[in-house]
Write a protein that holds these residues in place. Structure first.
Motif, PDB file in Angstrom:
ATOM      1  N   TYR A  55      -2.434  10.421 -11.931  1.00 42.80           N
ATOM      2  CA  TYR A  55      -3.241   9.425 -11.212  1.00 42.80           C
ATOM      3  C   TYR A  55      -3.932  10.127 -10.049  1.00 42.80           C
ATOM      4  N   THR A  56      -5.175   9.723  -9.779  1.00 46.03           N
ATOM      5  CA  THR A  56      -5.914  10.325  -8.666  1.00 46.03           C
ATOM      6  C   THR A  56      -6.666   9.255  -7.892  1.00 46.03           C
ATOM      7  N   LYS A  57      -6.649   9.422  -6.571  1.00 50.27           N
ATOM      8  CA  LYS A  57      -7.358   8.450  -5.721  1.00 50.27           C
ATOM      9  C   LYS A  57      -8.039   9.208  -4.592  1.00 50.27           C
ATOM     10  N   LYS A  58      -9.312   8.963  -4.399  1.00 45.20           N
ATOM     11  CA  LYS A  58     -10.009   9.550  -3.239  1.00 45.20           C
ATOM     12  C   LYS A  58      -9.883   8.586  -2.072  1.00 45.20           C
ATOM     13  N   VAL A  59      -9.521   9.119  -0.913  1.00 44.45           N
ATOM     14  CA  VAL A  59      -9.369   8.262   0.281  1.00 44.45           C
ATOM     15  C   VAL A  59     -10.176   8.855   1.423  1.00 44.45           C
ATOM     16  N   ASN A  60     -10.610   7.987   2.332  1.00 45.97           N
ATOM     17  CA  ASN A  60     -11.326   8.449   3.522  1.00 45.97           C
ATOM     18  C   ASN A  60     -10.433   8.269   4.736  1.00 45.97           C
ATOM     19  N   VAL A  61     -10.135   9.362   5.420  1.00 41.88           N
ATOM     20  CA  VAL A  61      -9.289   9.297   6.618  1.00 41.88           C
ATOM     21  C   VAL A  61     -10.218   9.258   7.833  1.00 41.88           C
ATOM     22  N   LYS A  62     -10.031   8.223   8.676  1.00 39.40           N
ATOM     23  CA  LYS A  62     -11.026   7.932   9.707  1.00 39.40           C
ATOM     24  C   LYS A  62     -10.855   8.758  10.984  1.00 39.40           C
ATOM     25  N   GLU A  63      -9.704   9.410  11.151  1.00 42.50           N
ATOM     26  CA  GLU A  63      -9.482  10.191  12.378  1.00 42.50           C
ATOM     27  C   GLU A  63      -8.568  11.367  12.066  1.00 42.50           C
ATOM     28  N   ASN A  64      -8.511  12.314  12.933  1.00 40.74           N
ATOM     29  CA  ASN A  64      -7.551  13.428  12.784  1.00 40.74           C
ATOM     30  C   ASN A  64      -6.156  12.867  13.056  1.00 40.74           C
ATOM     31  N   THR A  65      -5.247  12.982  12.084  1.00 40.92           N
ATOM     32  CA  THR A  65      -3.927  12.356  12.239  1.00 40.92           C
ATOM     33  C   THR A  65      -2.934  12.959  11.252  1.00 40.92           C
ATOM     34  N   ASN A  66      -1.678  12.554  11.404  1.00 36.84           N
ATOM     35  CA  ASN A  66      -0.684  12.829  10.353  1.00 36.84           C
ATOM     36  C   ASN A  66      -0.753  11.672   9.357  1.00 36.84           C
ATOM     37  N   ILE A  67      -0.700  11.979   8.091  1.00 38.14           N
ATOM     38  CA  ILE A  67      -0.714  10.947   7.052  1.00 38.14           C
ATOM     39  C   ILE A  67       0.699  10.760   6.511  1.00 38.14           C
ATOM     40  N   ARG A  68       1.111   9.475   6.391  1.00 35.51           N
ATOM     41  CA  ARG A  68       2.395   9.164   5.755  1.00 35.51           C
ATOM     42  C   ARG A  68       2.088   8.315   4.532  1.00 35.51           C
ATOM     43  N   LEU A  69       2.412   8.843   3.359  1.00 34.90           N
ATOM     44  CA  LEU A  69       2.210   8.102   2.107  1.00 34.90           C
ATOM     45  C   LEU A  69       3.506   7.386   1.752  1.00 34.90           C
ATOM     46  N   VAL A  70       3.398   6.127   1.369  1.00 33.47           N
ATOM     47  CA  VAL A  70       4.578   5.327   1.007  1.00 33.47           C
ATOM     48  C   VAL A  70       4.430   4.886  -0.443  1.00 33.47           C
ATOM     49  N   PHE A  71       5.406   5.275  -1.286  1.00 37.72           N
ATOM     50  CA  PHE A  71       5.421   4.858  -2.696  1.00 37.72           C
ATOM     51  C   PHE A  71       6.616   3.932  -2.901  1.00 37.72           C
ATOM     52  N   LYS A  72       6.391   2.701  -3.288  1.00 40.90           N
ATOM     53  CA  LYS A  72       7.506   1.738  -3.437  1.00 40.90           C
ATOM     54  C   LYS A  72       8.191   1.887  -4.798  1.00 40.90           C
ATOM     55  N   GLY A  73       7.520   2.578  -5.734  1.00 38.05           N
ATOM     56  CA  GLY A  73       8.190   2.817  -7.019  1.00 38.05           C
ATOM     57  C   GLY A  73       7.241   3.486  -7.993  1.00 38.05           C
ATOM     58  N   VAL A  74       7.630   4.667  -8.514  1.00 40.73           N
ATOM     59  CA  VAL A  74       6.861   5.390  -9.532  1.00 40.73           C
ATOM     60  C   VAL A  74       7.788   5.636 -10.715  1.00 40.73           C
ATOM     61  N   SER A  75       7.368   5.259 -11.893  1.00 41.56           N
ATOM     62  CA  SER A  75       8.248   5.290 -13.067  1.00 41.56           C
ATOM     63  C   SER A  75       7.885   6.397 -14.036  1.00 41.56           C
ATOM     64  N   HIS A  76       8.866   7.363 -14.153  1.00 42.37           N
ATOM     65  CA  HIS A  76      10.097   7.383 -13.407  1.00 42.37           C
ATOM     66  C   HIS A  76      10.222   8.654 -12.555  1.00 42.37           C
ATOM     67  N   THR A  77       9.334   9.648 -12.809  1.00 42.39           N
ATOM     68  CA  THR A  77       9.360  10.852 -11.959  1.00 42.39           C
ATOM     69  C   THR A  77       7.957  11.121 -11.431  1.00 42.39           C
TER      70      THR A  77
END
Ligand code: ADA
Length: 553
Positions: A55-77
């Motif tokens: 899966y691929t997603k392009k995202v736009n980050v609006k400022e210089n920052t640390n990014i925290r990605l949260v995945f609530k569930g990916v099946s299965h690895t």
């Protein structure tokens, strides 16, 4: 939607629901767009796909920052990459995980997730089974901007002591930097304000700050009045609020007294269903509206509890249980693993990780009153006993506020009944055998009193029979709705009037898909487990009215 309430007013937080690009190993030259969250089996090209995909997603980050990605569930690895650099690996479809990417510059970036739902020795818990392991980003994904010091999580423990309510609040601060940082920490709950003006967050780790105090004029969380309170924490540096985290908690007390489960000081009889996260058209990726439908049907039938067989559930569903006053037995991910399965070199670590994540993320839900482990695993063996013991100890090291149990089918030979707080057995009298409900229970209960489970509360954690929706047969032959209703009727009539039983979980709420591979197909018409009281489209079978008759007496 990740939760039923806003988790942040300060932290920049964006849910990445929507269409993601997808390329599978099956069709490497074809690029798809799939909805997230969803199971890839929802797409006509992947109805039975057991394999890998990106899966691929392009995202736009609006400022210089640390990014925290949260995945609530990916099946299965899952293997997660940010701009092509791997930032996380995670096994198990049923628990959340996060990934941190430091010092991201504003602008366009790419998130990719390699997903694998194949069966192999690398997967000790997801195996061909009497439920289906789907594939994909099956629960929501979010992206957050976090400062170097941010609030990782909050745990709240309600405590009733000498007739007064107290609360233990543990606020966990992560410091991504390599030097200590002092922040001002503030939290509010009910009419209380917790202040820690100089909270020193140690570098490259998470530091926990604990507060315990009395709370006055509290309304208790109960099934009849599921009162929830908002717990808000913020941190400030140089007078500027830099991060926050919001959660919901409840004041309720769950305890074991003799052979009873006692909720808020009163004996509580569990009238529950086993529920797989599975729906005909969406598989395991059940949206809010269908979660609500399930709970409304359960409530209509008079149920007061749900068992998350056989894995931790989507937290959105737990939010609904908190709001609707439905108590929950949540359990780690395992079903019917024999000793050779438990000897898989990955088994113990994968169980440990699942328990850690289940409790870390679900700790605050007042609806969860029982933690369970290892459904129908090798509790009749010494080696299995060591693993049961280790998992019970692990849970008790993380949470001493809830009783523990495990649903067994090792009749007359289980050697682990001294370990849990509650003894639970799956008993299918009248379906897998011709045993009578009463005489079989009396025999089993008498044997249990000769073991370490003597005198403990007992839950009938599974019972029932299969019925094909629409198959009506006055002869009450097996697989007819009449036969299923008869088994449910006899079982509830007996178990709900037996003082030695403190609760029942019907197997099961709805029909669910099972793995086509291996031998399951022989016993599972339609490649489904057909013991649902409703079918996979939630159409009630005859037994639904039978349940209502007993649960609403
Ligand atoms: C076991 C198991 C359930 C289901 C049930 C059945 O008790 O715990 O997951 O497989 O049997 O339908 O036979």
């Amino acid at each position: 939607m990740i939760r039923l309430f806003e988790r942040h007013n300060v932290r920049v937080y964006r849910e990445l629901d929507g269409m993601w690009s997808f390329v599978s190993e099956k069709y490497p030259s074809k690029c798809y767009t799939l909805p997230v969250p969803s199971a890839w089996e929802q797409h006509p090209d992947f109805l039975t796909y057991r394999g890998k995909g990106i899966y691929t997603k392009k995202v736009n980050v609006k400022e210089n920052t640390n990014i925290r990605l949260v995945f609530k569930g990916v099946s299965h690895t899952a293997d997660v990459a940010f701009d092509g650099v791997r930032v996380a690996h995670h096994y198990n479809a049923y628990t959340p995980f996060t990934a941190i990417v430091r010092n991201v510059n504003s602008g366009a970036h790419t998130i990719s997730v390699d997903v694998d739902n194949t069966f192999s020795e690398a997967s000790a818990l997801h195996i061909p089974n009497d439920y289906y392991t789907y594939g994909g980003l099956t629960r929501p994904v979010a992206m957050e901007y976090v400062p170097d010091v941010y609030i990782e999580n909050i745990h709240f423990t309600p405590i009733l002591r000498d007739g007064k309510w107290y609360g233990k609040t543990e606020i966990k601060l992560t410091n991504l930097g390599d030097k200590p940082e002092t922040v001002s920490l503030c939290a509010t709950l009910a009419d209380e304000r917790i202040l820690i003006p100089k909270a020193k967050a140690e570098p490259n780790t998470t530091t926990t700050f604990t507060d315990e105090r009395e709370y006055e004029n509290i309304t208790v969380w109960s099934c009849e009045n599921p009162k929830l309170y908002t717990l808000t924490a913020t941190i400030s540096q140089n007078g500027v609020v830099t991060d926050d985290l919001i959660d919901r908690v409840g004041f309720r007390k769950i305890e074991i007294i003799g052979k009873d489960i006692v909720l808020n000081g009163e004996r509580f009889f569990i009238k529950g269903y086993n529920r797989h996260e599975d729906y005909a058209t969406v598989g395991c990726a059940i949206p809010l509206q269908l979660m609500v439908k399930d709970l409304e049907l359960m409530i209509e039938s008079g149920a007061n509890s749900v068992r998350t067989c056989h894995y931790p559930n989507d937290e959105l569903f737990l939010d609904l249980c908190d709001e609707k006053g439905i108590v929950v037995w949540e359990e780690n991910h395992a079903r019917g693993l024999y000793l050779p399965d438990m000897q898989n070199p990955n088994f113990e670590r994968q169980c440990k990780d699942c328990i850690d994540e289940m409790i870390e993320y679900h700790y605050n839900h007042p609806s969860i009153i029982i933690w369970g482990i290892l459904n129908e695993c090798a509790s009749e063996t010494e080696e299995g006993r060591e693993m049961y013991k280790k998992q019970y100890e692990q849970i008790r090291s993380l949470d001493t506020s809830r009783p523990l149990t495990s649903a067994s089918c090792r009749y007359y030979k289980d050697i682990c009944l001294d370990l849990p707080d509650i003894v639970s057995f799956n008993i299918y009298s009248g379906w897998y055998d011709t045993n009578k409900v009463d005489t079989e229970f009396e025999k089993q209960y008498a044997w249990i009193q000769t073991t370490g489970g003597a005198g403990k509360p007992m839950i009938i954690s599974e019972f029932g029979g299969a019925a094909i929706y629409g198959f009506r047969e006055p002869t009450h032959v097996k697989w007819s709705e009449e036969r299923q209703a008869q088994i449910i009727d006899e079982s509830l009539e007996y178990y709900m009037n037996t003082p030695d039983v403190c609760g029942v979980y019907i197997w099961q709420f709805a029909d669910c898909r099972v793995t086509d591979e291996s031998w399951w197909y022989q016993q599972r018409a339609r490649t489904r487990n057909n013991k649902g009281i409703v079918d996979e489209y939630r159409r009630p079978k005859l037994a639904f009215e039978t349940v209502k008759k007993h649960f609403k007496k």
